[in-house]
Design a protein around this motif. Structure first.
Motif, PDB file in Angstrom:
ATOM      1  N   GLU A  26       0.808  -1.329  -0.087  1.00  0.00           N
ATOM      2  CA  GLU A  26       0.099  -0.027  -0.128  1.00  0.00           C
ATOM      3  C   GLU A  26       0.865   1.206  -0.061  1.00  0.00           C
ATOM      4  N   LYS A  27       1.878   1.310   0.876  1.00  0.00           N
ATOM      5  CA  LYS A  27       2.920   2.320   0.787  1.00  0.00           C
ATOM      6  C   LYS A  27       3.694   2.496  -0.136  1.00  0.00           C
ATOM      7  N   LYS A  28       3.993   1.144  -0.585  1.00  0.00           N
ATOM      8  CA  LYS A  28       4.978   1.092  -1.826  1.00  0.00           C
ATOM      9  C   LYS A  28       6.468   1.077  -0.892  1.00  0.00           C
ATOM     10  N   VAL A  29       6.626   0.560  -0.049  1.00  0.00           N
ATOM     11  CA  VAL A  29       8.047   0.634   0.761  1.00  0.00           C
ATOM     12  C   VAL A  29       8.432  -0.995   1.179  1.00  0.00           C
ATOM     13  N   LEU A  30       9.778  -1.071   1.223  1.00  0.00           N
ATOM     14  CA  LEU A  30      10.167  -2.289   1.964  1.00  0.00           C
ATOM     15  C   LEU A  30      10.444  -1.927   3.324  1.00  0.00           C
ATOM     16  N   ASN A  31      10.266  -2.950   4.394  1.00  0.00           N
ATOM     17  CA  ASN A  31      10.547  -2.549   5.625  1.00  0.00           C
ATOM     18  C   ASN A  31      11.424  -3.395   6.346  1.00  0.00           C
ATOM     19  N   LEU A  32      12.678  -3.084   7.021  1.00  0.00           N
ATOM     20  CA  LEU A  32      13.646  -4.079   7.188  1.00  0.00           C
ATOM     21  C   LEU A  32      13.105  -5.019   8.338  1.00  0.00           C
ATOM     22  N   TYR A  33      13.186  -6.227   8.101  1.00  0.00           N
ATOM     23  CA  TYR A  33      12.433  -7.130   8.932  1.00  0.00           C
ATOM     24  C   TYR A  33      13.579  -7.970   9.933  1.00  0.00           C
ATOM     25  N   CYS A  34      14.578  -8.705   9.380  1.00  0.00           N
ATOM     26  CA  CYS A  34      15.524  -9.264  10.139  1.00  0.00           C
ATOM     27  C   CYS A  34      17.059  -9.384   9.359  1.00  0.00           C
ATOM     28  N   MET A  35      17.941  -9.652  10.027  1.00  0.00           N
ATOM     29  CA  MET A  35      19.374  -9.609   9.545  1.00  0.00           C
ATOM     30  C   MET A  35      20.288 -10.320   9.938  1.00  0.00           C
ATOM     31  N   LEU A  36      21.331 -10.654   9.439  1.00  0.00           N
ATOM     32  CA  LEU A  36      22.326 -11.722   9.946  1.00  0.00           C
ATOM     33  C   LEU A  36      23.642 -10.782   9.740  1.00  0.00           C
ATOM     34  N   GLY A  37      24.567 -10.757  10.701  1.00  0.00           N
ATOM     35  CA  GLY A  37      25.930 -10.106  10.662  1.00  0.00           C
ATOM     36  C   GLY A  37      26.027  -8.652  11.070  1.00  0.00           C
ATOM     37  N   LYS A  38      26.962  -8.118  11.177  1.00  0.00           N
ATOM     38  CA  LYS A  38      27.247  -6.560  11.635  1.00  0.00           C
ATOM     39  C   LYS A  38      26.921  -5.666  10.732  1.00  0.00           C
ATOM     40  N   PHE A  39      25.966  -4.729  11.008  1.00  0.00           N
ATOM     41  CA  PHE A  39      25.811  -3.473  10.426  1.00  0.00           C
ATOM     42  C   PHE A  39      26.070  -2.216  11.124  1.00  0.00           C
ATOM     43  N   THR A  40      26.306  -1.410  10.618  1.00  0.00           N
ATOM     44  CA  THR A  40      26.651   0.275  11.167  1.00  0.00           C
ATOM     45  C   THR A  40      25.173   0.599  11.630  1.00  0.00           C
ATOM     46  N   ASP A  41      25.181   1.466  12.557  1.00  0.00           N
ATOM     47  CA  ASP A  41      24.043   2.189  13.088  1.00  0.00           C
ATOM     48  C   ASP A  41      23.442   2.936  11.932  1.00  0.00           C
ATOM     49  N   GLU A  42      24.369   3.442  11.209  1.00  0.00           N
ATOM     50  CA  GLU A  42      23.921   4.462  10.120  1.00  0.00           C
ATOM     51  C   GLU A  42      23.037   3.671   8.965  1.00  0.00           C
ATOM     52  N   PHE A  43      23.480   2.457   8.910  1.00  0.00           N
ATOM     53  CA  PHE A  43      23.027   1.626   7.925  1.00  0.00           C
ATOM     54  C   PHE A  43      21.636   1.127   8.151  1.00  0.00           C
ATOM     55  N   LEU A  44      21.624   0.857   9.617  1.00  0.00           N
ATOM     56  CA  LEU A  44      20.287   0.304  10.086  1.00  0.00           C
ATOM     57  C   LEU A  44      19.147   1.511  10.132  1.00  0.00           C
ATOM     58  N   GLU A  45      19.720   2.727  10.585  1.00  0.00           N
ATOM     59  CA  GLU A  45      18.798   3.722  10.540  1.00  0.00           C
ATOM     60  C   GLU A  45      18.278   3.916   8.976  1.00  0.00           C
ATOM     61  N   LYS A  46      19.125   4.147   8.199  1.00  0.00           N
ATOM     62  CA  LYS A  46      18.950   4.499   6.743  1.00  0.00           C
ATOM     63  C   LYS A  46      17.995   3.231   6.055  1.00  0.00           C
ATOM     64  N   GLU A  47      18.449   2.005   6.354  1.00  0.00           N
ATOM     65  CA  GLU A  47      17.825   0.867   5.600  1.00  0.00           C
ATOM     66  C   GLU A  47      16.339   0.490   6.297  1.00  0.00           C
ATOM     67  N   LYS A  48      16.044   0.956   7.344  1.00  0.00           N
ATOM     68  CA  LYS A  48      14.809   0.772   8.118  1.00  0.00           C
ATOM     69  C   LYS A  48      13.538   0.547   7.074  1.00  0.00           C
ATOM     70  N   VAL A  49      13.415   1.911   6.053  1.00  0.00           N
ATOM     71  CA  VAL A  49      12.373   1.681   5.290  1.00  0.00           C
ATOM     72  C   VAL A  49      13.000   2.157   4.018  1.00  0.00           C
ATOM     73  N   VAL A  50      12.908   1.280   2.836  1.00  0.00           N
ATOM     74  CA  VAL A  50      13.164   1.514   1.452  1.00  0.00           C
ATOM     75  C   VAL A  50      12.080   1.757   0.402  1.00  0.00           C
ATOM     76  N   PRO A  51      11.989   2.839  -0.072  1.00  0.00           N
ATOM     77  CA  PRO A  51      10.911   2.856  -1.116  1.00  0.00           C
ATOM     78  C   PRO A  51      11.192   2.215  -2.342  1.00  0.00           C
ATOM     79  N   TYR A  52       9.855   1.537  -2.813  1.00  0.00           N
ATOM     80  CA  TYR A  52      10.246   0.684  -4.015  1.00  0.00           C
ATOM     81  C   TYR A  52      10.975   1.598  -5.154  1.00  0.00           C
ATOM     82  N   GLY A  53      11.851   0.948  -5.869  1.00  0.00           N
ATOM     83  CA  GLY A  53      12.453   1.612  -6.909  1.00  0.00           C
ATOM     84  C   GLY A  53      13.940   2.299  -6.421  1.00  0.00           C
TER      85      GLY A  53
END
Ligand SMILES: Nc1ncnc2c1ncn2[C@@H]1O[C@H](COP(=O)(O)OP(=O)(O)OP(=O)(O)O)[C@@H](O)[C@H]1O
Ligand SMILES: [Mg+2]
Length: 439
Positions: free
Chosen positions: A64-91
């Motif tokens: 409906e919103k045409k976005v991807l929501n980060l659901y689960c991960m494996l491995g180490k990611f930076t806080d910046e990555f986690l914050e920015k990748e929380k929601v990714v719009p289609y495209g």
């Protein structure tokens, strides 16, 4: 075809089989969606031929919103990555592109691939497999796997990744359906609880109303019975009074008048015959006494015909019918069986009902014939009175002003019987009274 474990082709095949088998096994466990998906990522990072790093994740789609929501991960990611990748719009970037195209994507290096739009502090060079998670045509999310730079496809890697994507998508869909069902069930339970509470409330109110109504009906029945008893008591008193007056009028007045008449006869004989004037006066006095005796007899009979007490109901009805024939133009057709009635009250009641009905015929029916039938059938007395007049107007039977009819009905009900007023306009009226023998 038998496989040779040292042959690279058959080694890959074995590994593919093992990975697929392991993914399927993980997805059949009942650990909860997030744990299952993390285990799948773990299995895939051990897929040697794909050369995947221990860094991967899964986005779930919000169509409906045409976005991807980060659901689960494996491995180490930076806080910046986690914050920015929380929601990714289609495209957007690589995963957003897969969300739009629904196609598997491979990227050689995040620094050389222009589609990799998002950059992060301290980002290392790496490649990607971005796998669409689809069941049939339904898009449910994206799985990203980090690889060495320049990942190279081996012969079946695309098919295997898409198959795994399909399995993961199925698991996600099942979980979403289960979640939806659970919500629906909860919603239903709330609805049922609310409805039950409402029904309980309604039922309590109804029970209260029914109880009040029953109580009111019981009271009404008692009052009705008391009124009926009172009515009957008054009728009896009236009847006794009438009988007493009739007897006194008949006996005392009658006897005095007869004695007076006899005295007058003696007086007449004692008077000299050459005195015509007193003789004439005595004659006229004698005539007056005769007519007074007749009046006294009539009044006494109208109050209560002695014939009723001496000869019974049939004779009383026959006598009354003759009286009506003398005074009106009614013709009677009588058919009265001699029914042994030794209950004086019942005899009186039936006779008074007959009189009241006849009064109505004379006053309202405009009839010239009346059929009267009195008989005993089984354990009932049945009295039928039918006229050939204009018929009872509709509504009169139930009319609260019809006091004559109400009186008849009340007498009959007190006797434990039933009464019917039948008739149609222009076809006369028939009154049928049935009372039980034992009354
Ligand atoms: N045999 C009949 N034929 C036609 N109409 C009748 C007959 N008997 C009763 N009715 C109708 O039913 C009405 C009710 O009768 P009911 O005896 O209760 O009252 P009433 O005769 O009018 O008055 P009362 O109280 O003096 O008896 C009458 O007014 C009359 O219209
Ligand atoms: Mg009447």
């Amino acid at each position: 075809m038998p496989t040779n474990p040292t042959d690279p082709q058959s080694r890959i095949l074995t590994e593919e089989y093992e990975v697929l088998h392991e993914v399927a096994r993980v997805l059949h466990s009942s650990k909860g969606l997030k744990n299952m998906l993390e285990d799948v990522l773990e299995v895939l990072t051990g897929f040697n031929e794909l050369k995947v790093e221990k860094k991967a994740g899964i986005f779930l789609a919000d169509p409906e919103k045409k976005v991807l929501n980060l659901y689960c991960m494996l491995g180490k990611f930076t806080d910046e990555f986690l914050e920015k990748e929380k929601v990714v719009p289609y495209g957007d970037c690589l995963c957003g592109r897969v969300a739009e195209s629904g196609q598997l994507l491979m990227s050689e290096s995040c620094f050389t691939d222009a589609r990799h739009e998002r950059k992060y502090e301290g980002m290392q060079a790496h490649g990607h497999y971005i796998v669409p998670l689809k069941t049939g045509e339904k898009f449910l999310g994206v799985m990203f796997l980090y690889t060495n730079t320049h990942p190279a496809w081996y012969q079946h890697s695309q098919e295997v990744l898409l198959s795994i994507g399909g399995l993961v998508a199925n698991a996600i869909e099942n979980s979403l359906i289960e979640e939806e069902l659970k919500n629906y069930r909860n919603h239903l339970e709330v609805l049922v609880a609310e409805r039950t509470a409402d029904l309980k409330q309604v039922s309590t109110t109804l029970e209260k109303e029914v109880a009040e109504r029953t109580h009111a009906e019981r009271e009404l029945t008692i009052i009705r019975e008391q009124l009926r008893n009172l009515g009957n008591h008054l009728q009896n008193i009236r009847e006794e009074e009438k009988t007493r007056i009739a007897r006194e009028v008949h006996d005392e007045l009658g006897q005095s008048l007869t004695a007076l008449k006899m005295d007058l006869v003696c007086l007449k004989e004692e008077l000299p015959s050459n005195q015509p004037e007193p003789q004439e006066r005595i004659q006229s006095m004698s005539g007056l006494i005769d007519s007074t005796i007749t009046s006294v007899q009539r009044i006494s009979t109208e109050l209560r015909p002695q014939i009723l007490d001496i000869f019974g109901l049939c004779e009383a009805i026959a006598w009354q019918a003759k009286e009506y024939e003398k005074r009106t133009n009614l013709q009677f057709d009588l058919n009265c069986a001699h029914v042994p009635l030794d209950n004086k009250e019942l005899t009186t009641d039936l006779f008074r009902i007959f009189q009241e009905t006849l009064t109505n015929v004379v006053r309202h029916a405009e009839a010239d014939r009346v059929k009267v039938r009195f008989r005993q059938q089984d354990n009932k007395f049945i009295l039928e009175i039918e006229d050939n007049g204009k018929g009872m107007p509709p509504g009169k039977i139930e009319d609260s002003q019809s006091l004559g009819l109400i009186g008849i009905r009340e007498r009959v009900l007190f006797l434990g019987g039933e009464v019917e007023f039948l008739g149609e306009a222009g076809k006369g009226t028939k009154v049928v009274v049935k009372v039980p023998l034992e009354s």
